[in-house]
Design a protein around this motif. Structure first.
Motif, short mmCIF file in Angstrom:
data_model
loop_
_atom_site.label_atom_id
_atom_site.label_comp_id
_atom_site.label_asym_id
_atom_site.label_seq_id
_atom_site.Cartn_x
_atom_site.Cartn_y
_atom_site.Cartn_z
N ALA A 257 0.84 -1.20 0.00
CA ALA A 257 0.00 0.00 0.00
C ALA A 257 0.87 1.25 0.00
O ALA A 257 2.01 1.24 0.48
N SER A 258 0.33 2.34 -0.53
CA SER A 258 0.93 3.67 -0.55
C SER A 258 2.06 3.81 -1.56
O SER A 258 2.71 4.86 -1.62
N GLN A 259 2.33 2.78 -2.36
CA GLN A 259 3.44 2.86 -3.32
C GLN A 259 3.00 3.50 -4.63
O GLN A 259 1.82 3.50 -4.99
N TRP A 260 3.95 4.09 -5.32
CA TRP A 260 3.72 4.60 -6.67
C TRP A 260 4.31 3.62 -7.67
O TRP A 260 5.36 3.05 -7.41
N PRO A 261 3.64 3.39 -8.82
CA PRO A 261 2.43 4.06 -9.26
C PRO A 261 1.17 3.53 -8.57
O PRO A 261 1.10 2.36 -8.22
N LEU A 352 -3.48 5.83 11.06
CA LEU A 352 -4.78 5.40 10.57
C LEU A 352 -4.76 5.22 9.06
O LEU A 352 -5.31 4.26 8.52
N ALA A 353 -4.10 6.14 8.36
CA ALA A 353 -4.03 6.05 6.90
C ALA A 353 -3.25 4.83 6.44
O ALA A 353 -3.65 4.13 5.51
N THR A 354 -2.13 4.56 7.08
CA THR A 354 -1.33 3.40 6.68
C THR A 354 -2.03 2.09 7.02
O THR A 354 -1.81 1.07 6.35
N ALA A 355 -2.90 2.10 8.04
CA ALA A 355 -3.68 0.90 8.37
C ALA A 355 -4.84 0.72 7.41
O ALA A 355 -5.42 -0.37 7.32
N SER A 386 -6.87 9.33 -6.37
CA SER A 386 -5.87 8.27 -6.34
C SER A 386 -6.24 7.25 -5.28
O SER A 386 -6.66 7.62 -4.18
N ILE A 387 -6.11 5.97 -5.62
CA ILE A 387 -6.28 4.88 -4.65
C ILE A 387 -5.12 3.92 -4.83
O ILE A 387 -4.88 3.42 -5.93
N SER A 388 -4.38 3.68 -3.76
CA SER A 388 -3.23 2.79 -3.83
C SER A 388 -3.66 1.32 -3.84
O SER A 388 -3.23 0.55 -4.69
N GLN A 389 -4.50 0.95 -2.88
CA GLN A 389 -5.00 -0.43 -2.80
C GLN A 389 -6.42 -0.43 -2.24
O GLN A 389 -6.78 0.45 -1.46
N LEU A 390 -7.18 -1.43 -2.64
CA LEU A 390 -8.55 -1.63 -2.17
C LEU A 390 -8.69 -3.07 -1.71
O LEU A 390 -8.36 -3.99 -2.46
N LYS A 391 -9.17 -3.26 -0.48
CA LYS A 391 -9.39 -4.60 0.05
C LYS A 391 -10.84 -4.72 0.53
O LYS A 391 -11.38 -3.77 1.11
#
Length: 397
Positions: A257-261, A352-355, A386-391
């Motif tokens: 998560a949080s990585q580019w691209p 909270l964001a990284t979780a 932008s969305i890095s990951q969706l679970k």
């Protein structure tokens, strides 16, 4: 060895030891010789606050004054001592967990560590922040665990301590404590069995004051994380366009998560935009997490990261993107716990964001095969997101 030499060595050693002992004793004593006890402080004013009291006072006229000291009990047998420099005429007395009257002894102390006669005052703090937080606390069952919601209006550092009856016979075991200073508290405790369980939740502060204990018997709702390999992108006629060589599939490609691209849509969009996905099979949805892209400076609540959006479900979407074939499942807003202004984030905000920003679906929904997200506002205020990951979690049919 010559007896005279031995005698001189012993004498020198004793002299050195005596000098060292005297020197150590001198260092342990007051830095300056006392010039007599200072006068008492006077004209004390008291401001009782939530969990503490402020006092304002008149200092004695004494050039040898060093500080003012307050001695008091915050609980039965628990003493606390506060000191304030002679450069100020006010002091905060903290550590109270009740609204009882507490006697406080105030001393003026000089540079020779000689104290004045005590001045006794009585403070009576208002309701403590942890008690206020406890009074507004609600605990309910959620998917895979329990949900705890409450308000912490003073952003007071506190610990929420959940326990559960692990044997069904009153033998309570600990769950993960919640350490927070957030003003709005909304936390889930996951990974629990889907059987009726008795929970006990209390709150404490750094002074070890405790609230009462809230008991609740709750049954967590069954769920499992959905298999991302069954997902596929759906491109309806009025869905968003992706830019910077990114695509929708990046939202569930399993990268960190949080990585580019990261999946990024056109920032020049003039209004709300949508994206659509196929889950692969009809699913009863329980919750989801959005992991935002980390901008420069480890910031998350900025630029194209989502803030306001809606989630829809369908089993037979119209190819032209007509919203009449979709059912709104919920409205969503990402809340920055600290409430700090744009561009300013606390450690709690970032943790909270990284979780992952987590949202529960309402209980009792029918199964859906397709999901659609309508993005209404980003943190910067435009419509490119932008969305890095969706679970996603739920139960596949």
């Amino acid at each position: 060895m010559n007896k005279h030499i031995i005698k001189h060595i012993l004498t020198a050693a004793c002299t050195t030891m005596l000098f060292s002992a005297c020197k150590e004793e001198m260092l342990r004593g007051p830095i300056e010789k006392s010039k007599g006890a200072p006068g008492e402080i006077s004209q004390v004013q008291i401001e009782n606050r939530n969990g503490f009291a402020n006092i304002i006072y008149q200092l004695p006229d004494n050039p040898d004054l060093a500080y003012v000291k307050a001695v008091y009990e915050v609980g039965r047998g628990t003493k606390r001592e506060i000191k304030a420099s002679y450069y100020t005429n006010r002091m905060t007395l903290d550590g109270f967990g009740d609204t009882l009257a507490h006697q406080v002894q105030l001393y003026a102390v000089n540079r020779g560590e000689e104290a004045s006669k005590p001045v006794t005052i009585t403070v009576q703090p208002l309701v403590s922040p942890i008690t206020l937080t406890y009074r507004s606390m609600k605990v309910v069952a959620t998917f895979g665990g329990i949900n705890i919601q409450t308000t912490n209006q003073f952003r007071y550092p506190l610990v929420i301590m959940p326990l559960y009856d692990s044997t069904g016979k009153g033998a309570y075991s600990t769950l993960d404590n919640i350490y927070t200073e957030d003003s709005l508290i909304n936390r889930n405790i996951r990974g629990l069995d889907t059987v009726a369980t008795k929970f006990a939740i209390s709150i404490r502060d750094r002074f070890l004051n405790h609230t009462d204990t809230m008991y609740a018997t709750l049954k967590p709702i069954y769920e499992q994380q959905l298999d991302r390999l069954t997902y596929s992108a759906v491109h309806l006629a009025n869905d968003a366009k992706f830019v910077y060589s990114t695509n929708q599939e990046m939202m569930w490609d399993g990268r960190g998560a949080s990585q580019w691209p990261s999946a990024f849509t056109d920032e020049s969009a003039g209004g709300p935009v949508s994206i659509t996905m196929n889950l692969g099979k009809a699913t009863i949805l329980s919750r989801f997490k959005i992991f935002p892209y980390m901008e420069i400076g480890s910031n998350y609540y900025i630029r194209g990261n989502v803030r306001l959006f809606e989630v829809y479900g369908s089993n037979n979407p119209s190819p032209d993107g007509n919203w009449s074939s979709w059912t709104k499942l919920r409205d969503c807003e990402v809340i920055k716990p600290s409430g700090q202004p744009y561009g300013t984030e606390t450690t709690g905000d970032q943790e909270l964001a990284t979780a992952g920003w987590e949202f529960d679906f309402p209980a009792g929904l029918p199964p859906y095969k397709y999901l659609r997200f309508k993005l209404l506002r980003t943190w910067q205020g435009h419509y490119g997101f932008s969305i890095s990951q969706l679970k996603l979690w739920g139960a596949s049919m």
